[in-house]
Design a protein around this motif. Sequence first.
Motif, PDB file in Angstrom:
ATOM      1  N   VAL A  18     -26.777  53.524 -46.284  1.00 50.01           N
ATOM      2  CA  VAL A  18     -25.406  53.757 -45.834  1.00 50.01           C
ATOM      3  C   VAL A  18     -25.208  55.252 -45.646  1.00 50.01           C
ATOM      4  CG1 VAL A  18     -22.951  53.550 -46.440  1.00 50.01           C
ATOM      5  CG2 VAL A  18     -24.538  51.770 -47.145  1.00 50.01           C
ATOM      6  N   THR A  19     -24.543  55.623 -44.581  1.00 46.79           N
ATOM      7  CA  THR A  19     -24.120  57.007 -44.400  1.00 46.79           C
ATOM      8  C   THR A  19     -22.626  57.011 -44.127  1.00 46.79           C
ATOM      9  OG1 THR A  19     -24.530  57.012 -42.013  1.00 46.79           O
ATOM     10  CG2 THR A  19     -26.343  57.710 -43.428  1.00 46.79           C
ATOM     11  N   SER A  20     -21.982  58.103 -44.488  1.00 45.97           N
ATOM     12  CA  SER A  20     -20.552  58.217 -44.193  1.00 45.97           C
ATOM     13  C   SER A  20     -20.175  59.677 -44.025  1.00 45.97           C
ATOM     14  CB  SER A  20     -19.713  57.578 -45.300  1.00 45.97           C
ATOM     15  OG  SER A  20     -19.856  58.294 -46.504  1.00 45.97           O
ATOM     16  N   HIS A  22     -16.392  61.643 -44.145  1.00 52.65           N
ATOM     17  CA  HIS A  22     -14.952  61.413 -44.267  1.00 52.65           C
ATOM     18  C   HIS A  22     -14.242  62.522 -45.028  1.00 52.65           C
ATOM     19  CE1 HIS A  22     -15.717  59.871 -48.395  1.00 52.65           C
ATOM     20  NE2 HIS A  22     -16.800  59.429 -47.854  1.00 52.65           N
ATOM     21  N   CYS A  85     -20.061  64.281 -46.511  1.00 55.19           N
ATOM     22  CA  CYS A  85     -21.071  63.533 -45.776  1.00 55.19           C
ATOM     23  C   CYS A  85     -21.982  62.931 -46.841  1.00 55.19           C
ATOM     24  CB  CYS A  85     -21.841  64.472 -44.867  1.00 55.19           C
ATOM     25  SG  CYS A  85     -23.080  63.664 -43.862  1.00 55.19           S
TER      26      CYS A  85
END
Length: 110
Positions: A18-20, A22, A85
């Motif tokens: 998973v990457t995010s 925000h 990140c």
Amino acid sequence: MDKNNIITPETIDPIVRVTSFHPCKVGTSWINRVITDSQLLICLEGQLEFFYEKEEKQNFPSQSILFIEAGRAHTLSVVKDSILCTFHFEFCQKGTWAANEYRIKPMPET
């Protein structure tokens, strides 16, 4: 886990799950959280406070990278509006960190 399940930096073959990316407002917290895979968290802007259960609090300012070990209770708090990140991953293709099926040597610092 046996000695054969120690990997070195040269043999890392990661799986990113998973990457995010925000923004997070001051006061946002993840309290006593346990994650099932390791996480690299880059604080692009802002400031974070982090600690593993029963350990000292650490501050992570803008432009810092935090390594969070899978399977360990921890708290992460945003102390200044931040942009994050994140990458949830395993260091190798087979096994999981949380199940103690492998370790990396040398061990990454938080």
